[in-house]
Design an enzyme around this catalytic site. Sequence first.
Site, PDB file in Angstrom:
ATOM      1  N   LYS A   1      15.130  21.753 -12.045  1.00 14.33           N
ATOM      2  CA  LYS A   1      14.505  20.449 -12.213  1.00 14.33           C
ATOM      3  C   LYS A   1      15.383  19.392 -12.864  1.00 14.33           C
ATOM      4  O   LYS A   1      16.144  19.654 -13.779  1.00 14.33           O
ATOM      5  CB  LYS A   1      13.225  20.582 -13.045  1.00 14.33           C
ATOM      6  CG  LYS A   1      12.072  21.233 -12.318  1.00 14.33           C
ATOM      7  CD  LYS A   1      11.582  20.439 -11.120  1.00 14.33           C
ATOM      8  CE  LYS A   1      10.933  19.138 -11.492  1.00 14.33           C
ATOM      9  NZ  LYS A   1       9.528  19.179 -11.713  1.00 14.33           N
TER      10      LYS A   1
ATOM     11  N   GLU B   1       8.876   7.820 -17.076  1.00 18.28           N
ATOM     12  CA  GLU B   1       7.482   8.250 -17.235  1.00 18.28           C
ATOM     13  C   GLU B   1       6.947   7.900 -18.623  1.00 18.28           C
ATOM     14  O   GLU B   1       5.789   7.503 -18.781  1.00 18.28           O
ATOM     15  CB  GLU B   1       7.369   9.767 -17.014  1.00 18.28           C
ATOM     16  CG  GLU B   1       7.581  10.165 -15.561  1.00 18.28           C
ATOM     17  CD  GLU B   1       7.799  11.663 -15.397  1.00 18.28           C
ATOM     18  OE1 GLU B   1       7.227  12.446 -16.165  1.00 18.28           O
ATOM     19  OE2 GLU B   1       8.557  12.045 -14.496  1.00 18.28           O
TER      20      GLU B   1
ATOM     21  N   HIS C   1       0.828  -1.228   0.000  1.00 19.04           N
ATOM     22  CA  HIS C   1       0.000   0.000   0.000  1.00 19.04           C
ATOM     23  C   HIS C   1       0.855   1.268   0.000  1.00 19.04           C
ATOM     24  O   HIS C   1       0.416   2.310   0.516  1.00 19.04           O
ATOM     25  CB  HIS C   1      -0.948   0.049   1.210  1.00 19.04           C
ATOM     26  CG  HIS C   1      -1.698  -1.229   1.452  1.00 19.04           C
ATOM     27  ND1 HIS C   1      -2.953  -1.470   0.941  1.00 19.04           N
ATOM     28  CD2 HIS C   1      -1.356  -2.355   2.135  1.00 19.04           C
ATOM     29  CE1 HIS C   1      -3.354  -2.678   1.311  1.00 19.04           C
ATOM     30  NE2 HIS C   1      -2.393  -3.240   2.033  1.00 19.04           N
TER      31      HIS C   1
ATOM     32  N   LYS D   1      -2.498  -5.278 -38.469  1.00 23.51           N
ATOM     33  CA  LYS D   1      -1.045  -5.109 -38.441  1.00 23.51           C
ATOM     34  C   LYS D   1      -0.593  -3.822 -37.748  1.00 23.51           C
ATOM     35  O   LYS D   1       0.392  -3.815 -37.024  1.00 23.51           O
ATOM     36  CB  LYS D   1      -0.492  -5.177 -39.875  1.00 23.51           C
ATOM     37  CG  LYS D   1      -0.495  -6.617 -40.400  1.00 23.51           C
ATOM     38  CD  LYS D   1      -0.145  -6.719 -41.857  1.00 23.51           C
ATOM     39  CE  LYS D   1      -1.255  -6.263 -42.767  1.00 23.51           C
ATOM     40  NZ  LYS D   1      -2.514  -7.030 -42.626  1.00 23.51           N
TER      41      LYS D   1
ATOM     42  N   SER E   1      13.708  21.094 -17.088  1.00 25.94           N
ATOM     43  CA  SER E   1      12.471  21.844 -17.300  1.00 25.94           C
ATOM     44  C   SER E   1      12.797  23.121 -18.067  1.00 25.94           C
ATOM     45  O   SER E   1      13.867  23.703 -17.900  1.00 25.94           O
ATOM     46  CB  SER E   1      11.852  22.195 -15.948  1.00 25.94           C
ATOM     47  OG  SER E   1      11.022  23.331 -16.055  1.00 25.94           O
TER      48      SER E   1
HETATM   49  N1  ARG Z   1      -3.976  -5.753 -47.469  1.00 17.91           N
HETATM   50  C1  ARG Z   1      -4.783  -6.871 -47.117  1.00 17.91           C
HETATM   51  C2  ARG Z   1      -4.665  -7.167 -45.616  1.00 17.91           C
HETATM   52  O1  ARG Z   1      -3.758  -6.670 -45.016  1.00 17.91           O
HETATM   53  C3  ARG Z   1      -4.377  -8.089 -47.864  1.00 17.91           C
HETATM   54  C4  ARG Z   1      -5.461  -9.044 -48.091  1.00 17.91           C
HETATM   55  C5  ARG Z   1      -6.477  -8.475 -48.988  1.00 17.91           C
HETATM   56  N2  ARG Z   1      -7.437  -9.447 -49.374  1.00 17.91           N
HETATM   57  C6  ARG Z   1      -8.581  -9.095 -49.956  1.00 17.91           C
HETATM   58  N3  ARG Z   1      -9.338 -10.049 -50.315  1.00 17.91           N
HETATM   59  N4  ARG Z   1      -8.907  -7.841 -50.137  1.00 17.91           N
HETATM   60  O2  ARG Z   1      -5.469  -7.855 -45.043  1.00 17.91           O
END
Ligand code: ARG
Length: 461
Positions: free
Chosen positions: A284, A291, A157, A326, A278
């Site tokens: 500072k 952080e 704590h 991605k 700072s």
């Molecule tokens: N750029 C697409 C992705 O990252 C690739 C696959 C696209 N496939 C499709 N049927 N449009 O998912």
Amino acid sequence: MATVLWAERLLEQPEKEALSFQSSISVDKRLVFVDIQGSQSHVKMLAKQGILSAETAAILDKELSRIARDVEQGTLKIDDNAEDIHSFIENVLTERLGDIGRTIHAGRSRNDQVATDFRLYLKCAVSEIIHEVHATVTTVLDKAEAYAATIMPGYTHVQRAQPITVGFHLTAWASALIRDSTRFQDALKRFDECPLGAGALATSTLALDREYTASDLGFNGPVLNAMDAVSDRDFALECAAACAIVQTHLSRFCEDIILWSSAEFNFMHVADKWSTGSSIMPQKKNPDFAELIRGKTGRVNGNIVCLLTVLKGLPYAYAKDLQEDKEALFDSIDTVKQSLRMFRGMFATASFHEEQMKSACTGGFLEATDAAEYLVKKGLPFRTAHEVVARVVRDCIESQQHHIAERSLHDLKVHSTLFEADIYDLLRPEHCVNARTVHGGTNPQEVLRQINVLRTMYAAQ
Ligand code: ARG
């Protein structure tokens, strides 16, 4: 706008802004080399199966290698207007080879292609993260060993609780990091399967050899079910979750460092080169790096939520939503790798103020549990011992005493006649730490044993 692979079907193409909206090239261009690698395996397999002639395959293979080299040397610039990296490579092949370039996409879809690329990329990225985690464990354990017997207050704590050692505290951090690297390794084992040959969702009528491409690309084998192969993003979820956990660990370590390096604690000195100043307050010195690692954790944790949310309503099999997978994961991977490196630099150059930490072990009655256990060893039920010592602590506070050892034996005996002169030595912080020889305890020898166990564990990983 660059040529799209599907233009023939539609009488009109989306407008420029709409095409750019659905393009993923800015994110997936980092897949360029794994995409080429996947294409080369695919071409080899098509030739082996008699789907492409050996000559065509050789020309494609050579040109793919040339494209990889040109990109590497900067003589071929990835077109920011391309739809995605897969279209870009196929378009370059066709520009350079004419009809031969147009043969490569037989028996595959961008759906299995992107899933394969993503896994290939992650195999490498995950190994790099594991390497960074191991390097960080080494930094932390080296410090733990150097400060194995250095006494500091342990907190619950954020209130002083019991004396511990710096080595003990840091070994707790290292234990968390070791689990992090095993989490990545577990994920890697599970996603080491190749989606290539799954096609759009249902494989192909061409006689593909999926075992061949899987092993050629270094996977354990092909993904069993083609629809699963193009729909599954569990591997991205697992990696994003593992990233969120390691980043959360770093965030907690940084929180300790931020507290320790404050003037109020004054337990730690963070090197000037790992601090900032700072613009207005001349005096500072701020722990910005710690952080920022803590702050970036918000985004890394957000990324796993982002991926789960993208996936939760998706019908089988592929939908374009999956293109959003991605950006989130790449961001987590980049952030975790960089945070681990920054954490190491900052922590390796920091030092502890041993005197300050030791003196902070007096004043908070950190020895109280030891006093209670002293009475337990003399036969008192623990709850009674707890109450006795609580009364002693109250007496101390009333008399403005900062440590139980400041009370006379006579005063202690008012609450329990079991107290004898031998209590005083046992209440010293060194003794409190040394007496905890139990498995997992603070005794410096036991801490060194824990450090060795952790070192052996990650050497074996
Ligand atoms: N750029 C697409 C992705 O990252 C690739 C696959 C696209 N496939 C499709 N049927 N449009 O998912």
